[in-house]
Design an enzyme around this catalytic site. Structure first.
Site, mmCIF file in Angstrom:
data_model
loop_
_atom_site.group_PDB
_atom_site.id
_atom_site.type_symbol
_atom_site.label_atom_id
_atom_site.label_comp_id
_atom_site.label_asym_id
_atom_site.label_seq_id
_atom_site.Cartn_x
_atom_site.Cartn_y
_atom_site.Cartn_z
ATOM 1 N N LEU A 36 42.152 -3.700 3.086
ATOM 2 C CA LEU A 36 41.688 -2.515 2.354
ATOM 3 C C LEU A 36 40.361 -1.988 2.907
ATOM 4 C CD1 LEU A 36 42.543 -3.674 -1.263
ATOM 5 C CD2 LEU A 36 43.985 -2.455 0.390
ATOM 6 N N HIS A 80 41.580 3.215 0.903
ATOM 7 C CA HIS A 80 42.403 2.633 -0.169
ATOM 8 C C HIS A 80 41.631 2.655 -1.491
ATOM 9 C CE1 HIS A 80 43.999 0.290 3.410
ATOM 10 N NE2 HIS A 80 45.121 0.768 2.906
ATOM 11 N N LEU A 110 39.721 6.679 8.340
ATOM 12 C CA LEU A 110 39.755 5.225 8.142
ATOM 13 C C LEU A 110 41.204 4.748 8.144
ATOM 14 C CD1 LEU A 110 37.013 4.434 5.467
ATOM 15 C CD2 LEU A 110 36.786 4.898 7.907
ATOM 16 N N SER A 111 41.436 3.636 8.819
ATOM 17 C CA SER A 111 42.783 3.085 8.931
ATOM 18 C C SER A 111 42.664 1.600 9.250
ATOM 19 C CB SER A 111 43.515 3.785 10.088
ATOM 20 O OG SER A 111 44.613 3.007 10.515
#
Ligand code: PAF
Length: 284
Positions: A29, A33, A180-181
């Site tokens: 996360l 998320h 973001l990933s």
């Protein structure tokens, strides 16, 4: 916060809840998320976050085995946020026997991501439908970062008459624009410096469109060339209608540019929504 691993215990626990929001994740996360979790918390009295790396949505040559699994850190983050329940099934729990029943998806699922990752959305839709059946939420939150996934989940609940409201969370970006990933963790230090180029390329296309350049196919080709010049291998850059995810045409006003490209061994995806103000008919 309760961590629940079995379907039966989760069902029993959720019986006493009147409003449930689900945030399905594959873990590892990040702030993206967590922003989805915060949306869920504002909407429902009980927030369930599922963490499950879903083998069904990975092709055999893809990164299922090396996909980052960081459950302890994930649970700490969720606890700090005040999440009610983390659903953490193992593979035998969700797939006790081979998952022979799977969903047949519309043709749009074979385009864009689906063209380069055949079967990907079938795997996503199948596990999400299972999670919906298990959790029975009134609301589920998906990020715009996975734009086509969000689109298909919205269509799935409509066409299968699932009484679930799908909400969308905005993409969270680092200061340089990089979305973001979890897969950003695969990037080397040098690649991290180059990674925001994908976003910048999409942003330049958005600016050109806003400055009245509506030659969409040429804009796509130029963006692909720009990325290739910077050493990227482009899977697709496509200007689509937001409503249908079909290719955008002159006159369309609600667009989205979607992209997937490789930086070294890492495949990144990103997208940007673009709105073209419709010009009122000239009265002269
Ligand atoms: O977006 C993801 O992380 C996954 O595709 C999802 C929705 C959790 C299904 O496995």
């Amino acid at each position: 916060m309760e961590i629940i691993t079995s379907i039966a215990s989760l069902r029993t626990r959720l019986k006493r809840e009147s409003s449930i929001a689900l945030v399905p994740t594959m873990g590892n996360l990040h702030q993206g998320h967590l922003s989805l979790v915060q949306i869920a918390q504002q909407q429902a009295s009980c927030t369930v976050v599922s963490i499950f790396v879903n083998r069904l949505q990975f092709a055999p040559h893809e990164d299922f085995d090396r996909y980052p699994r960081t459950q302890t850190a994930d649970c700490h983050l969720l606890e700090k946020l005040g999440v009610d329940i983390v659903f953490l099934p193992d593979e035998k729990t969700l797939y006790p026997t081979p998952q022979e029943f799977q969903l047949l998806l519309p043709a749009v699922a074979d385009t864009l991501e689906g063209e380069f990752r055949p079967g990907f959305f079938r795997g996503v839709a199948t596990v999400v439908l299972k999670l919906f059946n298990i959790v029975q939420p009134q609301l589920a939150v998906f990020g715009k970062k996975d734009y086509q996934q969000l689109y298909l989940m919205q269509k799935m609940v409509q066409q299968l008459n699932l009484p679930i409201n799908i909400m969308a969370g905005e993409t969270v970006r680092s200061e340089d624009g990089l979305a973001l990933s979890s897969r950003n963790s695969y990037l080397s230090e040098l690649e991290k410096q180059k990674a925001s180029y994908l976003f910048r390329t999409l942003f330049q296309v958005k600016q050109k469109i806003e400055q009245d350049d509506h030659n969409f196919r040429l804009l796509e080709e130029c963006a692909k060339c720009e990325l290739a010049k910077q050493g990227w291998t482009v899977d697709y850059i496509a200007l689509q209608q937001r409503e249908t995810l079909l290719p955008a045409n002159t006159g369309d006003t609600d667009l989205v540019i979607l992209s997937a490209a490789w930086l070294g061994q890492t495949r990144l995806i990103d997208n940007l929504e673009i709105s073209i103000p419709s010009h009122p008919e000239s009265s002269e």
